[in-house]
Design an enzyme around this catalytic site. Structure first.
Site, PDB file in Angstrom:
ATOM      1  N   SER A 124      -9.332   1.978   2.539  1.00 29.23           N
ATOM      2  CA  SER A 124      -8.217   2.794   2.252  1.00 29.23           C
ATOM      3  C   SER A 124      -7.310   1.995   1.521  1.00 29.23           C
ATOM      4  CB  SER A 124      -7.739   3.648   3.116  1.00 29.23           C
ATOM      5  OG  SER A 124      -6.859   2.973   4.153  1.00 29.23           O
ATOM      6  N   LYS A 166       0.833  -1.159   0.002  1.00 26.45           N
ATOM      7  CA  LYS A 166      -0.069   0.007  -0.136  1.00 26.45           C
ATOM      8  C   LYS A 166       0.843   1.214   0.124  1.00 26.45           C
ATOM      9  CE  LYS A 166      -3.672   2.168   2.937  1.00 26.45           C
ATOM     10  NZ  LYS A 166      -4.486   1.894   3.993  1.00 26.45           N
ATOM     11  N   SER A 201      -9.600  -0.842   7.373  1.00 30.48           N
ATOM     12  CA  SER A 201      -9.189  -0.667   5.808  1.00 30.48           C
ATOM     13  C   SER A 201      -8.209  -1.909   5.437  1.00 30.48           C
ATOM     14  CB  SER A 201      -8.299   0.837   5.802  1.00 30.48           C
ATOM     15  OG  SER A 201      -9.154   1.689   5.949  1.00 30.48           O
TER      16      SER A 201
END
Length: 462
Positions: A155, A82, A179
């Site tokens: 997210s 990420k 998330s």
């Protein structure tokens, strides 16, 4: 031995083929890069693809493996991170246009550990603004590979889409209020939010310091366990990281779950949820019962209050995170993240202390309840497969009902596929354990996945 299903192999299966010389990590990496080039134009899961670096790492892995030097379960396996996790020489934008050119000077601690384990980094995945808000231009929301009209998750959505679509073999996400768990749920993955402090936050762009936690998003409990075992552990650069020794998360995966105590609060787990979410929990309980687990009904503390308090705690800590650029650069912030920061800046010290006291009480009550069972089972989301066009601000808050409370309490949680909705979208269940109870979560999920096949289903992308 490259074939059409290579990209959907589980991480540990791929690693065995690579490390026994049946597959070349260079050819595997090229195949994944080709698939990213073909499909990610419409899926949008990556914000940065580090193709040259990935091929260089693959060649290094091939040389080492050829000499008989095997670093472990991730050696020669392409994964993604990420885009809040620093990779030296690569931008960490954290979903914020103002930081698009912020080049990391050094690797995050978890990046270092992945490199030491021989993992191959394909790139950085897309996320919401600051790991909270919407997707500000030029960033765009990833597309759910199961159905483009449905939510790709919170997210860590880019990581969820990339793993589900066969654009990497696993990924890391971060979870402040759900998330890792929500994108894993809607994309048909197994994801773990570890105990807070189990994984170092050093070099990970924060949203809310005492809520954030990085963890694995993978295709199975086995894969998630392998990844967690690499990134977990104390880090002097993160003084809040736990000193507890890291167990062998793979060790208990073959064990049965006879006698395992599975707790459920029917009022919370089955009330105020859509039929698909409730049915998945009930079906999972049936499977655990058939495997010899003991189902116990119990009463858990007020999750609704904890979820509401999460927003206040997150807002104050996020305001501190962004104090260097907000409100000075207010115009560059999106509406949802800006509103969170305004909320935090407006909160009084007395009201914040009230939240902290309730948080400490909830944590203690939750740990006491969990002391009487091995795992607690809950839905991940009250609506199993939300449509993107249904998600206004209130709907987004509602989706945190089952995830934010355990970020507040710091307990580990694992989500895993447990069925499908009528339109053919994945439905997941969530297991929660005592602090540092990840081995129990992994053992339970491993047994469930040996008895079911939900985690082996993939979207039809070609």
């Amino acid at each position: 031995m490259l074939d059409g299903e290579l990209h959907y192999l589980e991480l540990v299966s791929l690693a065995r083929l690579v490390q026994t010389g049946q597959l070349s990590p260079v050819e595997v990496t090229r195949a994944l890069l080709s698939r990213i080039a073909e499909l990610d134009v419409r899926l949008g899961s990556y914000v940065t693809v580090t193709a040259g670096r990935a091929l260089s790492e693959a060649r290094a892995a091939e040389r080492e493996i050829g000499r008989g030097h095997i670093r472990g379960a991730l050696h020669g396996v392409p994964i993604a991170l990420k885009d809040v996790i620093d990779v030296a020489g690569v931008a960490t934008a954290a979903g914020m246009p103002m930081f698009a050119d912020r080049i990391a000077a050094r690797d995050a601690t978890i990046t270092v550990r992945l490199r030491q384990a021989g993992a191959i980094l394909l790139g950085k995945t897309q996320l919401t603004e600051g790991a909270y808000g919407q997707y500000p231009p030029p960033f765009t929301a990833p597309v759910n590979p199961w159905h483009p009209g449905y939510w790709p998750g919170a997210s860590s959505s880019g990581s969820g889409v990339a793993v589900a679509a066969g654009l990497c073999f696993a990924a890391l996400g971060t979870d402040t209020g759900g998330s890792i768990r929500a994108p894993s749920a809607v994309n048909g993955l197994t994801g773990i939010r570890p105990t807070w402090g189990r994984v170092s936050r050093h070099g990970v762009a924060p949203l809310a310091a005492t809520l954030d936690q990085a963890g694995p998003m993978a295709r199975s409990a086995v894969d998630a366990a392998a990844l967690l075992g690499v990134i977990a552990g104390h880090d002097p650069a993160d003084p809040a990281s736990a000193l507890d020794a890291v167990p062998d998360y793979l060790a208990g995966l073959g064990r049965e779950v006879g006698g395992l105590r599975v707790g459920i609060d029917p009022g919370y787990a089955l009330g105020r949820v859509d039929p698909a979410a409730g049915a998945a929990v009930q079906a999972a309980l049936t499977v655990f019962g058939e495997l010899g687990a003991e189902v116990r009904e119990l009463v858990i503390p007020d999750l609704d209050q904890a979820a509401a308090d999460w927003l206040g705690v997150c807002s104050v800590q996020a305001a501190l995170t962004h104090e260097g650029s907000y409100p000075a650069r207010r115009a560059e912030y999106g509406a949802r993240l800006g509103a969170l920061l305004e909320r935090g800046r407006a909160m009084t010290a007395v009201n914040y202390e009230r939240l902290l006291q309730r948080r400490a009480e909830f944590r203690g009550r939750m740990e006491a309840v969990l002391a009487g069972v091995d795992v607690l089972i809950l839905p991940v989301l009250p609506r199993a497969a939300p449509r993107t066009d249904e998600l206004d601000d209130q709907a987004v808050r509602d989706l945190r009902r089952f995830t934010a409370p355990f970020a507040m309490s710091g307990h580990p949680a694992l989500v895993m596929p447990a069925g499908f909705t009528a339109p053919g979208l994945p439905v997941a269940v969530q297991l929660v354990a005592r602090h540092f109870g990840e081995p129990t979560l992994i053992r339970a999920a491993g047994a469930f996945q040996r008895a079911t096949g939900w985690h082996r289903c993939h979207p039809a992308l070609g």
